[in-house]
Design a protein around this motif. Structure first.
Motif, mmCIF file in Angstrom:
data_model
loop_
_atom_site.group_PDB
_atom_site.id
_atom_site.type_symbol
_atom_site.label_atom_id
_atom_site.label_comp_id
_atom_site.label_asym_id
_atom_site.label_seq_id
_atom_site.Cartn_x
_atom_site.Cartn_y
_atom_site.Cartn_z
ATOM 1 N N GLN A 44 0.827 -1.204 0.000
ATOM 2 C CA GLN A 44 0.000 0.000 0.000
ATOM 3 C C GLN A 44 0.866 1.260 0.000
ATOM 4 O OE1 GLN A 44 -3.398 0.198 -0.277
ATOM 5 N NE2 GLN A 44 -2.991 2.395 -0.515
ATOM 6 N N ILE A 45 1.941 1.237 0.764
ATOM 7 C CA ILE A 45 2.863 2.387 0.782
ATOM 8 C C ILE A 45 3.478 2.579 -0.597
ATOM 9 C CG2 ILE A 45 5.049 3.259 1.694
ATOM 10 C CD1 ILE A 45 4.353 1.940 4.363
ATOM 11 N N ILE A 46 3.910 1.473 -1.214
ATOM 12 C CA ILE A 46 4.499 1.571 -2.560
ATOM 13 C C ILE A 46 3.484 2.131 -3.539
ATOM 14 C CG2 ILE A 46 5.390 0.215 -4.498
ATOM 15 C CD1 ILE A 46 6.588 -1.704 -2.389
ATOM 16 N N HIS A 47 2.235 1.684 -3.431
ATOM 17 C CA HIS A 47 1.174 2.177 -4.318
ATOM 18 C C HIS A 47 0.965 3.671 -4.138
ATOM 19 C CE1 HIS A 47 -3.008 3.191 -5.363
ATOM 20 N NE2 HIS A 47 -2.829 2.336 -6.364
ATOM 21 N N ASP A 48 0.923 4.135 -2.881
ATOM 22 C CA ASP A 48 0.718 5.566 -2.608
ATOM 23 C C ASP A 48 1.870 6.403 -3.153
ATOM 24 O OD1 ASP A 48 -1.630 4.908 -1.360
ATOM 25 O OD2 ASP A 48 -0.814 5.006 0.686
ATOM 26 N N LYS A 49 3.098 5.908 -2.956
ATOM 27 C CA LYS A 49 4.258 6.656 -3.463
ATOM 28 C C LYS A 49 4.264 6.684 -4.990
ATOM 29 C CE LYS A 49 6.041 7.543 0.560
ATOM 30 N NZ LYS A 49 6.099 8.937 1.090
ATOM 31 N N ALA A 50 3.902 5.568 -5.618
ATOM 32 C CA ALA A 50 3.847 5.529 -7.087
ATOM 33 C C ALA A 50 2.754 6.456 -7.607
ATOM 34 C CB ALA A 50 3.602 4.095 -7.557
ATOM 35 N N ALA A 51 1.614 6.499 -6.905
ATOM 36 C CA ALA A 51 0.536 7.409 -7.306
ATOM 37 C C ALA A 51 0.990 8.864 -7.182
ATOM 38 C CB ALA A 51 -0.699 7.168 -6.444
ATOM 39 N N HIS A 52 1.749 9.156 -6.126
ATOM 40 C CA HIS A 52 2.283 10.516 -5.961
ATOM 41 C C HIS A 52 3.236 10.857 -7.102
ATOM 42 C CE1 HIS A 52 3.840 14.124 -4.116
ATOM 43 N NE2 HIS A 52 5.063 13.639 -4.175
ATOM 44 N N LEU A 53 4.086 9.895 -7.486
ATOM 45 C CA LEU A 53 4.992 10.127 -8.615
ATOM 46 C C LEU A 53 4.203 10.364 -9.900
ATOM 47 C CD1 LEU A 53 7.809 7.460 -8.068
ATOM 48 C CD2 LEU A 53 8.101 9.938 -8.119
ATOM 49 N N HIS A 54 3.149 9.584 -10.100
ATOM 50 C CA HIS A 54 2.320 9.730 -11.296
ATOM 51 C C HIS A 54 1.688 11.125 -11.346
ATOM 52 C CE1 HIS A 54 -1.375 9.105 -13.759
ATOM 53 N NE2 HIS A 54 -0.513 8.464 -14.523
ATOM 54 N N THR A 55 1.174 11.579 -10.206
ATOM 55 C CA THR A 55 0.578 12.923 -10.138
ATOM 56 C C THR A 55 1.615 13.997 -10.421
ATOM 57 O OG1 THR A 55 -1.049 12.170 -8.507
ATOM 58 C CG2 THR A 55 -0.648 14.547 -8.645
ATOM 59 N N LEU A 56 2.786 13.845 -9.831
ATOM 60 C CA LEU A 56 3.855 14.830 -10.020
ATOM 61 C C LEU A 56 4.274 14.916 -11.477
ATOM 62 C CD1 LEU A 56 5.938 16.808 -8.859
ATOM 63 C CD2 LEU A 56 7.432 14.855 -8.414
ATOM 64 N N ILE A 57 4.446 13.761 -12.123
ATOM 65 C CA ILE A 57 4.874 13.747 -13.523
ATOM 66 C C ILE A 57 3.795 14.360 -14.414
ATOM 67 C CG2 ILE A 57 5.396 12.233 -15.475
ATOM 68 C CD1 ILE A 57 6.769 10.367 -13.401
ATOM 69 N N ASN A 58 2.528 14.029 -14.139
ATOM 70 C CA ASN A 58 1.435 14.624 -14.914
ATOM 71 C C ASN A 58 1.382 16.141 -14.743
ATOM 72 O OD1 ASN A 58 0.547 12.238 -16.022
ATOM 73 N ND2 ASN A 58 -1.029 11.865 -14.481
ATOM 74 N N ASP A 59 1.574 16.600 -13.506
ATOM 75 C CA ASP A 59 1.546 18.044 -13.250
ATOM 76 C C ASP A 59 2.703 18.745 -13.961
ATOM 77 O OD1 ASP A 59 -0.715 17.846 -11.766
ATOM 78 O OD2 ASP A 59 0.233 18.067 -9.811
ATOM 79 N N MET A 60 3.885 18.137 -13.939
ATOM 80 C CA MET A 60 5.034 18.742 -14.621
ATOM 81 C C MET A 60 4.781 18.808 -16.122
ATOM 82 S SD MET A 60 8.496 17.471 -12.686
ATOM 83 C CE MET A 60 8.145 15.740 -12.883
ATOM 84 N N PHE A 61 4.198 17.749 -16.672
ATOM 85 C CA PHE A 61 3.893 17.745 -18.101
ATOM 86 C C PHE A 61 2.882 18.850 -18.428
ATOM 87 C CE2 PHE A 61 1.055 16.448 -21.546
ATOM 88 C CZ PHE A 61 1.967 16.293 -22.571
ATOM 89 N N GLU A 62 1.826 18.955 -17.623
ATOM 90 C CA GLU A 62 0.799 19.955 -17.914
ATOM 91 C C GLU A 62 1.344 21.366 -17.733
ATOM 92 O OE1 GLU A 62 -3.862 20.995 -16.989
ATOM 93 O OE2 GLU A 62 -2.931 19.238 -16.078
ATOM 94 N N TYR A 63 2.178 21.580 -16.697
ATOM 95 C CA TYR A 63 2.759 22.915 -16.487
ATOM 96 C C TYR A 63 3.639 23.303 -17.670
ATOM 97 C CZ TYR A 63 5.613 26.664 -14.599
ATOM 98 O OH TYR A 63 6.266 27.858 -14.434
ATOM 99 N N THR A 64 4.489 22.370 -18.114
ATOM 100 C CA THR A 64 5.357 22.649 -19.258
ATOM 101 C C THR A 64 4.531 22.919 -20.507
ATOM 102 O OG1 THR A 64 7.027 21.181 -18.312
ATOM 103 C CG2 THR A 64 7.283 21.762 -20.629
ATOM 104 N N TYR A 65 3.468 22.151 -20.669
ATOM 105 C CA TYR A 65 2.587 22.328 -21.831
ATOM 106 C C TYR A 65 1.928 23.699 -21.806
ATOM 107 C CZ TYR A 65 -1.398 21.535 -24.953
ATOM 108 O OH TYR A 65 -2.332 21.645 -25.950
ATOM 109 N N MET A 66 1.472 24.144 -20.637
ATOM 110 C CA MET A 66 0.783 25.417 -20.531
ATOM 111 C C MET A 66 1.729 26.607 -20.693
ATOM 112 S SD MET A 66 -2.333 24.765 -20.410
ATOM 113 C CE MET A 66 -2.757 26.508 -20.326
#
Length: 368
Positions: free
Chosen positions: A187-209
């Protein structure tokens, strides 16, 4: 021509002007000695000019004086042209030297001096230097932003990745007591991976914008309807946080044109921000109003105020008021930066005010 003559006369030393005048008279005298006998010789030898020269013979003394004065003026004009070239060359070299000293910061722009003829040239060169300085400053700023971005990304990615690798090592080495502890690690690994996924998506969207050439959809959007839908979608999270969202409106025509999906992301971020940092206040108030050409949305939470020193940076990417709280709240530090980029792409503006008791995010969007 008159201004040029005056400037060149001022440019020359007085002794040189006197020398040129005397030299012009002397050369005119020598020219007269050479040319006038030839004219009088034609008077005696040429029948073709006989009648004309016969008439001019009555004005011989006047002709000599006029000839002499014209010759003096011709020589003075030649001297003027010579000095004009020297004058122009001198000031071009001076402007070049001044620009070099300006680039090397030895003098300021206010110390530059140039005669009227070179004013436009000097201003153009000064403008080029300023544009060049601005370009250099912008390159340095972009380089600094790139370095900061790499540092911030590396910092934000390293922490969850370290946890993921650490717990995977524990599982791989069978260092867990039972299946319950194993599931806890997973569960901890899942939460950390989800956080990484959110961070990468946010960085992509910020760069795109940040790309000023992106194409936004242009559709009619009813802001009252959009906000109501977002409140409904966020109801579970709001209730889990022990909060209540209150929506009020004072609009006659809350419609704008824009990219609905992108604008929805703005208000999703603001609602999430209010949930994270406004739980102590129990309420999230959203107020919608409009004017003839503008729609205004105020989103208010009643959590701890944002410190005054942090307010100017609240929309900077990766900026966090509390440097450690993102690990607790799960934020990427990019939500408000993304919101600001989207609003500005829609020719709007977003601001924040925070005092003891309330924090208000205000979004203004143009109608039409």
């Amino acid at each position: 021509m008159k201004n040029n003559l005056i400037n060149i006369v001022k440019f020359l030393p007085k002794w040189k002007i006197a020398l040129y005048v005397m030299l012009a008279f002397f050369l005119a005298f020598v020219t007269g000695i050479i040319l006038l006998p030839a004219i009088w010789f034609l008077e005696d030898q040429s029948r073709f000019f006989e009648s004309v020269l016969f008439i001019l013979s009555y004005f011989r003394e006047g002709i000599i004086i006029v000839f002499y004065l014209i010759t003096v003026l011709i020589y003075l004009f030649l001297f003027y042209q010579y000095e004009r070239k020297r004058y122009l060359s001198f000031h071009i070299k001076k402007i070049s030297l001044d620009m070099k000293r300006l680039i090397q910061k030895e003098i300021s722009a206010e110390q530059l001096e140039a005669p009227l003829e070179f004013k436009q040239l000097s201003e153009c060169l000064l403008m080029m230097i300023e544009k060049s300085d601005e370009a250099i400053t912008e390159v340095r700023r972009v380089e600094q932003l790139k370095n900061e971005l790499i540092t911030s990304v590396a910092h934000d990615l390293r922490s969850p990745l370290t946890s993921v690798i650490g717990y995977l090592d524990l599982i791989n080495d069978d260092r867990y007591r039972d299946e319950v502890e194993l599931r806890y690690y997973v569960q901890i690994i899942h939460d950390k991976a989800a956080h990484l996924h959110t961070l990468i998506n946010d960085m992509f969207e910020y760069t795109y914008m940040q790309n000023q050439h992106i194409m936004l959809a242009n559709e009619a959007i009813d802001m009252e309807e959009m906000l109501n839908q977002l409140i409904v979608q966020s109801r579970v999270q709001i209730e889990e946080a022990g909060m209540e969202c209150r929506f009020s409106t004072e609009t006659t025509d809350p419609k704008i044109n824009g990219d609905g999906a992108k604008l929805a992301r703005v208000f999703e971020n603001l609602i999430q921000n209010a949930i994270r940092y406004g739980q102590n206040g129990k309420y999230i108030d959203i107020h919608l109003s409009d004017s003839n050409n503008m729609v205004e949305i105020n989103m208010i939470n009643y959590g701890p105020p944002i410190p005054t020193r942090d307010l100017p940076h609240i929309f900077d990417r990766f900026y966090r008021v509390e440097k450690s709280r993102s690990l607790y709240t799960g934020g990427s530090g990019l939500g408000l930066a993304i919101a600001k980029s989207i609003v500005e792409q829609h020719r709007g503006q977003i601001d924040v005010k925070s005092t003891t008791g309330s924090t208000i995010f205000t979004v203004k969007l143009a109608k039409g």
